[in-house]
Each structure stands twice: as C-alpha cells, then as structure tokens.
Design an enzyme around this catalytic site. Structure first.
Site, short mmCIF file in Angstrom:
data_model
loop_
_atom_site.label_atom_id
_atom_site.label_comp_id
_atom_site.label_asym_id
_atom_site.label_seq_id
_atom_site.Cartn_x
_atom_site.Cartn_y
_atom_site.Cartn_z
N ASP A 1 0.84 -1.05 0.04
CA ASP A 1 0.04 0.09 0.02
C ASP A 1 1.05 1.27 -0.16
O ASP A 1 2.21 1.04 0.37
CB ASP A 1 -0.98 -0.09 1.32
CG ASP A 1 -2.05 0.99 0.75
OD1 ASP A 1 -2.22 1.59 -0.30
OD2 ASP A 1 -3.26 0.79 1.68
C1 BGC Z 1 -5.02 3.36 -0.18
C2 BGC Z 1 -5.14 2.49 -1.21
C3 BGC Z 1 -5.01 3.13 -2.55
C4 BGC Z 1 -3.55 3.70 -2.78
C5 BGC Z 1 -3.19 4.19 -3.87
C6 BGC Z 1 -3.66 4.00 -0.09
O1 BGC Z 1 -3.66 5.25 0.56
O2 BGC Z 1 -4.99 2.66 1.20
O3 BGC Z 1 -6.34 1.55 -0.97
O4 BGC Z 1 -4.89 2.21 -3.59
O5 BGC Z 1 -3.57 4.63 -1.49
O6 BGC Z 1 -3.82 5.39 -4.09
#
Ligand code: BGC
Length: 740
Positions: free
Chosen positions: A281
């Site tokens: 993530d």
């Molecule tokens: C989120 C993810 C997301 C990623 C990219 C993160 O802060 O938890 O779900 O895909 O950002 O935007």
C-alpha cells in the site's frame, strides 16, 4: 507527435520479436536474463504521477530520468491516453525498453461514476455489480489505465471506519461472491483485450478490523477468526483470477501486513498458489519504521521483499536498497527474480511488450467519454442500490400527479457530493451529474409545483435557513428531504467516533415533521449512520448512499414508483455507537438473552438494547412479501447427500416487486462455537402482485464447513438449523441433522 511514437513502438516490438513464438514464461525469462540487479529493483518500484496523490508524497524531481534509466516499473495516478503515452515513451528510452504499468484507484467508475461499493453491495445483484466493474474497466482502459486498485474486499463490522464505503459490508459469504463478480467485471474476457484491466484485491489482510474503527490501526485477532471472517473474500478473489493483491497498512497480531510472510508467502503464494504479484500500500514498506518493526528504509525493504511484497508503492525503499541487500546476502536473488518474474509476466499478459501503447488510444478514450449506455447502466445500478428502510402509511411512492412537492435539504441540488469518496472530478461534472432536483424535475409533469429550500448546510450550526424551509413545506402536499454526509466524510482516513447526521440536519428534519405534512427522508452516506429520531418519527426513509453520476434520476425512479426498491443492507445499522462492533453472525455466548429484558443475563450493556436499529439483510419494498413455512427434502442427510429446502414466496401487496430471499444456517454445536446465523445463499425473486413462486435452495456439506482450531476447513456431523427470510432478523426456520 505520431511519428516518434510509432518508431519507438516498432523498436520495442522488434526488440522482443525473436521471443514472440515462445511461451510467456520463456519470454519473461529471456528478459530477466538481460537485466541488471538495478533494473530488477526498478521493476519492483512504483511511483506516483506528480499530479495527484492519495498519500504523502516523497519528493523526487528526477522522476523522468529514473523512468529513462529503467528504475521505475509502474506508476499510479497516471491516466489519460496522451499522458500515459508520453510516460510510456520515456520508459521505452530505457536500456531494455520495458513498458510501464499504469495503476489507478478505479474503485466505482472512472468517467461514469457508479454507486460506492457498499451501496452496490446492497443490491445483492452480482450481475449488476459485475457490469458496473466492466464499465469502469472499459472507460479506464480507454484512458490508458492497465490496472485498478480494486476491488477492496475487506470485511468490516465497524461503521466508524471510514473505509466501509469501499467494501461489501460485514458478511464473508456475500463479500466473497461480490469479490468474484468485481474481479470478473474488471478483468473481462482476459488480459490482452484492450478493455480488460488487472484487478487488485486489497488490503491483504484484515485492514477492516482496525481496533476501534480507527483507520490504519492495529489488528489483533485469532487466526481462526482471520480465516473464518476476513480471508474468504480474498480467497474468492484469488480463485477468480485477480491479477494482483495489495497488502495493507495495519499490523496483524504484531507483524505489519507488508512484512508479513505468513500472509503473503504462506497463505497467498503458498496455500492459494497465487501467481500474480503483490503491491504494497502507499508507503507501507517505509511505514514499518513507524510501526517499530524495522530500523530504517533498508531493513524495511528487506523485510517486505522477503515477506513476499513484490512492488513498493511510493516508499523508494526497494529502488534505494534492494541491489545492496542482495549483494549483502540479506535478500536472496531468487526472491528478487521471483518478484520481477511475476511483474513482467503481467506486462506480457497485458500485451504491453507487443504494443506498449495498446491502451493509450485517444480515439477509444473519446468514444468512451460520453457513453450513454454506461449512464443507463449506472442509473440502473443506482436504483438497485437504494434501500427502503421504512415506509409507514404507504407514504411512498409519491404520485406523479402531486400538486406541490417541497424539496428540502443540503443535498437536493448537490452534484459532486453524489459521487462519494474515490471518485474523479471532471470539468463538465456540473452539467453531467444529475441532482435530486434535476431528477424529480424530469419525472413530474408541468402541473406539479416544485419548491426548494436548502434549510441548512451539511455541517454547521446555523438554523438561519429553517424559516424558509418551513415556509416552503407549509405550501406542499409532501416534503422530500435529502440529508447526510458530504463526499469526504467517509473514505480513507475518515474514521469517526460519532456517526450521526452532521450539523443541524436532524433539527431541520424535526422542523419539517412538525409541519404535519408527510415527510420522506433520503440519507446520503458512505457508511451506516445513526438517526434514531428520524427512524422513529418520520414515516418514510430511503438510504441513498452516494449513488454516482445518475443519482438524481435513480432517486426519482424510486420516489415516484417507476422502480420498486429491492435492496437489502449489507451491514448492520447500530442503535448507538456504543454497540459497535455489532454484526448479525455473532456467537451465542454461555449466557444468551432472547429479549432486552434478559439483558442482565447476557454479556450485554445494562443501558442499551441488544438489538441494532436495522438488521443485516433488512430492506423493504413498496409491496409486501409473505413467506410460507420451510419444507426440507429430509430431516437427516448424509455427508454425500444434498439437502433441498423449499418455501413459497407470495407477493401479497399492491405492486410488482423483487425480493431477496436469504438463507442462513446455524450449526448448533461443534468443536468450535459457531455463529447464531451464517448466510449461505440468496436468490432475487421477481413477482407480479398477487403472484406466488416456490423458491428452492440446495445445500451440501460444503455449505456446512468451517475452520476448526487447527484451521482445517471441515464439517462435523450434528444438528443444524436452517432459516429463510427477507432479513437476518425475520426468518422462518427448520431443523436437520447431518450424519456421517
Ligand atoms: C490506499 C489504497 C490505494 C492507494 C493508492 C492508499 O492510501 O490505502 O487503497 O490503492 O492509496 O492510491
């Protein structure tokens, strides 16, 4: 502009043309052989486009150079045919000309915004959800996107957690079916088709169980609970062929998910034999330093790579440290090679080596920009997602001949608030998004007078607008209100301790109710809210979530009876925050109560009811359905036999309508305790008024399996109950026995 692109494309194609007839695995190996360690780390490195961010950005002004040097394998938040083509051209200037993968959070639509995933889940309509994901993929892939960071398949039992809006609710069975439908929808007929995007099941794992519902918080749970409740939708997504997984921010039992080898290596890539790749993530590799799990970015890279995290989103930990870690023997070359193989394989499967610009087509992008069929499908999905919570005295539907309607509340003329979190703002949104006002206007005839007052803002304390709203209401035959949460009140980093209607909206509803006119309240939200006064006093309530581009049209279809609501809650709605976590599939405990008067006996609160405000599976229709008793094919079945449960459903009301018939079981005693109810099946049944139909479910021992304390997925002979009904709290029941 066109010439150089073509030239580069031809060079890239020629470069790999000798490998053309080989299998993808052979082609992957032939590329891998050419790569330096630094280039391998580059493939495992993902950067954000400099123009949009969903997390804290790490500054890097040499992005372009890094792409040209083969130090970037993928980018996120890089969309648009032109932009992605420009970036891809940079990648093709690198030594090996390995194309970039473009990822994006296409969570509930791209150009056409669909209802938030929790709202769609309320439809219990798998085909419709698959179609919604399909359309999102068609639109996103036409704008150069190869990969969506969706579906989010985290189970959550805590509406304080802002990200419940992104998932399918609290139930592992429903959640698993929805996970499959969404993966299928995104990936379409398979990679290589220009309208298929790679899916990403996230956040692996147990992110939805953050302590206290506070985003990013720790998770501490038994492995049995993990397997029983939180892993099933992930397993379903893997089985459906999800190309990728994303790990998660939380620690699980003390080990951050990003550095968790049990989750990523043992379960996902081991037991489930997952062949795709895992992306971290946003910044979660580096965040293991804050967790107190690793000392610095170098140790973070070592921990994450060894645990099976293949791509580093925005931590710069891999690109800066992996080559050195391999040289020091702290990360084996085989670990890096395995990760790079997985990533390259997806690039080959997507056809990017053959045509790196395959998805960056301005023509296709233009074609999909205003697709009327997509808007139609979104309107359809939106009306299927609206839950009728209450409808006393048949307040709804409203007659189209009504003389005067007062439309009151801060969302009546709202546009972008209908889109919800994880959606895009397009320059022409104000013309495209259908507000409730617009939707009602195109529904009623010229003889109907529409009055409007905002009444109050979403989240302040001013009641200055109440007088005007009361004035309008007094002139009307019916008052239609739209209240709720603004689009940024649920979502990532949007956990809340109080999940009431914000500001003075409830007071505005009280003022409207005091006029004595019939009041319909529509609640927009990204989570279950608490609105007890409204629920107890106002005759009609529709839960309208955040419904997307066509929100107002879908709402008007339901308000005026052109569509009879059929949605059911995919999450329990609590009576107060003090009940949270509250969910339908709890364990009975040693001191169960059967009513609130028993409350001193059960592990309950002395100052609070046992029961939620609205149960999982609740949702009304303009008609009424009656359920006959259940008949079973046998009262005893062997493990090799099937059990058939039948009942007759009758549409006993005055409208044609669709019911979601739900089947639950309870294993009465087992080697580990079992929930009081577990959803095991459902059917959507459409009946004309007065019509009856026999509804039949078939169960096998596979429906009776559970994870025992050794985490074996077994069934046990014994006594079971089977329930059928239109909500988890309103069911008929029958009993049966399973013998060896
Ligand atoms: C989120 C993810 C997301 C990623 C990219 C993160 O802060 O938890 O779900 O895909 O950002 O935007």
């Amino acid at each position: 502009m066109k010439r150089p692109i073509l030239t580069i494309a031809i060079v890239a194609t020629t470069f790999f043309s000798q490998a053309q007839k080989k299998t993808i695995d052979q082609r992957v190996d032939s590329v891998l052989k050419l790569m330096t360690l630094e280039e391998k780390a580059g493939q495992m490195n993902q950067y954000n486009g400099p123009w949009a961010a969903t997390g804290p950005l790490t500054n890097d002004d040499k992005l372009i150079d890094q792409i040209k040097e083969g130090k970037v394998g993928s980018m996120l938040n890089a969309t648009g045919a032109v932009r992605t083509r420009d970036l891809q051209q940079l990648a093709l200037q690198s030594r090996l000309k390995i194309p970039l993968l473009f990822g994006q959070d296409v969570v509930h639509g791209y150009r056409t915004i669909f209802p938030i995933p929790l709202a769609e889940a309320a439809s219990w309509n798998l085909e419709a959800m698959e179609r919604s994901a399909r359309i999102a993929a068609i639109e996103a892939s036409a704008a150069g996107v190869h990969w969506t960071f969706a579906p989010m398949v985290d189970i959550s039992r805590d509406p304080r957690w802002g990200r419940v809006m992104e998932g399918a609710g609290e139930d592992p069975f429903l959640g698993s079916l929805i996970a499959k439908a969404r993966v299928k929808g995104f990936q379409g007929k398979g990679f290589g088709n220009t309208d298929a995007v790679m899916a990403c099941a996230k956040h692996f794992a147990a992110y939805g169980a953050a302590i206290g519902g506070r985003d990013y918080n720790s998770v501490d749970m038994s492995l049995r609970q993990l397997w029983e409740t939180y892993l099933p939708p992930f397993k379903a997504a893997a089985e459906a062929g999800a190309a990728t997984f994303m790990n998660s921010f939380n620690d699980l039992n003390g080990i951050p998910a990003t550095g968790n080898g049990y989750l990523q290596r043992e379960i996902l890539k081991g037991k489930w034999n997952f062949k795709g790749f895992v992306v971290s993530d946003w910044g979660s590799v580096g965040e293991m330093i804050n967790h107190g799990f690793v000392k610095d970015n170098k140790e973070a890279a070592m921990s994450a790579a060894n645990a099976g995290s293949d791509m580093d989103m925005e931590s710069r930990a891999y690109i800066q440290n992996l080559p050195q870690l391999v040289k020091e023997g702290k990360v084996k070359l085989t670990v890096v090679d395995d990760a790079v193989r997985r990533i390259l394989k997806k690039k080959f499967e997507m056809g990017l080596f053959d045509d790196p610009f395959k998805y960056s087509s301005e023509e296709r992008e233009k074609q999909q920009w205003n697709n009327a069929d997509h808007l139609k499908a979104e309107r359809d999905m939106a009306k299927k997602s609206i839950v009728l919570l209450k409808n006393d005295r048949q307040t709804l539907p409203i007659s189209k001949q009504t003389k005067t309607i007062a439309l009151i509340g801060p969302f009546i003329k709202a546009k972008s608030d209908n889109l919800g979190f994880w959606s895009y703002d397009w320059p022409d949104d104000s013309a495209r998004i259908v507000s409730v006002w617009d939707g009602v206007k195109s529904k009623v005839g010229t003889d109907t007078k529409m009055l409007y007052a905002k009444g109050c803002n979403i989240n302040d304390t001013s009641t200055a607008g109440f007088a005007e709203a009361i004035e309008m209401a007094k002139q009307a035959d019916v008052i239609v209100m739209n209240v709720g949460e603004a689009r940024d009140m649920s979502g990532e980093a949007k956990s809340k301790s109080s999940i009431r209607l914000p500001g003075v909206q409830e007071d505005l509803i009280k003022a409207m109710q005091a006029t004595g006119k019939p009041v319909v309240v529509m609640i927009n939200a990204g989570r279950p809210l608490i609105f007890n006064w409204v629920a107890d006093n106002v005759p009609a309530i529709l839960y309208t979530w955040w419904l997307g581009t066509e929100a107002g049209n879908a709402i008007a279809d339901v308000l005026f009876g052109d569509y009879n609501p059929s949605a059911k809650l995919p999450m329990t709605f609590p009576l107060t925050e003090g009940q949270i976590p509250i969910y339908y599939n709890y364990y009975n405990t040693g001191r169960p109560a059967t009513s609130d008067s028993d409350r001193f006996y059960r592990s309950a609160y002395i100052d609070l009811s046992l029961y939620p405000k609205y149960a999982f599976g609740h949702g009304l229709s303009y008609t009424s359905f009656s359920y006959s008793d259940i008949t079973l094919s046998n009262s005893t079945i062997k493990s090799t036999e099937k059990l058939i449960a039948k009942m007759t459903l009758t549409n006993a009301g005055n409208f044609d309508g669709e019911e979601t018939v739900q089947l639950y079981i309870r294993d009465l005693f087992g080697s580990v305790v079992r929930p009081v109810k577990e959803l095991k099946g459902f059917q959507k049944v459409f009946l004309k008024k007065g019509e009856s139909k026999e509804v039949m479910f078939t169960l096998t021992v596979d429906d009776l399996r559970f994870y025992n304390d050794k985490l074996q997925y077994i069934y046990e002979p014994g006594d079971f109950k089977l329930f059928i009904g239109g909500s988890s709290d309103k069911t008929k029941e029958a009993g049966f026995k399973l013998v060896k």
